[in-house]
Design a protein around this motif. Structure first.
Motif, PDB file in Angstrom:
ATOM      1  N   PRO A 146       0.812  -1.224   0.000  1.00  0.00           N
ATOM      2  CA  PRO A 146       0.000   0.000   0.000  1.00  0.00           C
ATOM      3  C   PRO A 146       0.848   1.279   0.000  1.00  0.00           C
ATOM      4  O   PRO A 146       0.495   2.246  -0.652  1.00  0.00           O
ATOM      5  N   SER A 147       1.990   1.256   0.699  1.00  0.00           N
ATOM      6  CA  SER A 147       2.855   2.447   0.716  1.00  0.00           C
ATOM      7  C   SER A 147       3.426   2.737  -0.661  1.00  0.00           C
ATOM      8  O   SER A 147       3.453   3.884  -1.091  1.00  0.00           O
ATOM      9  N   ALA A 148       3.877   1.698  -1.343  1.00  0.00           N
ATOM     10  CA  ALA A 148       4.397   1.884  -2.698  1.00  0.00           C
ATOM     11  C   ALA A 148       3.282   2.357  -3.623  1.00  0.00           C
ATOM     12  O   ALA A 148       3.498   3.217  -4.483  1.00  0.00           O
ATOM     13  N   ALA A 149       2.087   1.809  -3.448  1.00  0.00           N
ATOM     14  CA  ALA A 149       0.948   2.228  -4.261  1.00  0.00           C
ATOM     15  C   ALA A 149       0.615   3.703  -4.004  1.00  0.00           C
ATOM     16  O   ALA A 149       0.321   4.450  -4.944  1.00  0.00           O
ATOM     17  N   LEU A 150       0.682   4.126  -2.752  1.00  0.00           N
ATOM     18  CA  LEU A 150       0.429   5.538  -2.413  1.00  0.00           C
ATOM     19  C   LEU A 150       1.461   6.459  -3.054  1.00  0.00           C
ATOM     20  O   LEU A 150       1.109   7.498  -3.612  1.00  0.00           O
ATOM     21  N   ARG A 151       2.714   6.061  -2.959  1.00  0.00           N
ATOM     22  CA  ARG A 151       3.758   6.889  -3.582  1.00  0.00           C
ATOM     23  C   ARG A 151       3.539   6.974  -5.088  1.00  0.00           C
ATOM     24  O   ARG A 151       3.694   8.039  -5.689  1.00  0.00           O
TER      25      ARG A 151
END
Length: 186
Positions: A146-151
């Motif tokens: 999810p963090s990579a997707a947010l970035r």
């Protein structure tokens, strides 16, 4: 320090507890100094943290219309009110069902893979770009980090670039706040 020429972006105030951080923030603001709170109860209520929360909530359930609306109408995207209204009436039905907005979004997102669909032509380029970026975020958040997707969403939306191009202390502060909110979800 600021009076001696040190840029506010080079300064940090470290507090043992987040309680009372709002007092420091108001005092800094009184003197025209923008600030970022990176953790604590104040941070969770900032517009940046709420934007990230809405994105993550939407990734878990794309039918959450309030999250979808807040995201599409936020500074994350440059979507017109007309495009937002069109999403609700994708099916031409004048009665708005409880999930008409989400259904319109999903239909638009699903039309990207279909060559024969005229759906994207009904919307502005801004709306189509926003829908593509948000749909890809949902897919990435569900299948990976999810963090990579947010970035990825922050980059694809162009928000970080727009904030940094403002060349102001405030633009950099906003970009730092959004980046912090995205990274706290690791």
């Amino acid at each position: 320090l600021i009076d001696s020429g040190v840029a506010a972006s080079r300064l940090a105030i470290l507090l043992g507890r987040a309680r009372g951080a709002d007092i420091y923030q108001r005092a800094l603001s009184f003197y025209g100094i923008e600030s970022v709170v990176v953790k604590g109860s104040i941070f969770s209520g900032t517009k940046e943290a709420l934007l990230v929360r809405d994105a993550l909530d939407l990734a878990t359930n794309v039918d959450q219309e309030e999250c979808l609306f807040r995201l599409l109408s936020s500074e994350l995207f440059n979507v017109s009110d007309d495009d937002l209204l069109k999403l609700t009436f994708v099916h031409g039905d004048s009665s708005c069902g409880s999930t008409a907005f989400a259904a319109g979004f999903k239909e638009l997102a699903n039309s990207f893979d279909k060559d024969e669909s005229d759906m994207p032509a009904r919307f502005s380029r801004s709306m189509v770009s926003a829908a593509k970026a948000l749909w890809m975020f949902i897919i990435r958040a569900r299948s990976g980090s999810p963090s990579a997707a947010l970035r990825g969403l922050l980059l694809e939306s162009g928000l970080l670039l727009r904030l940094e191009s403002q060349r102001t202390e405030n633009g950099n502060v906003d970009a730092a706040s959004i980046a912090s909110a995205a990274n706290l979800n690791k």
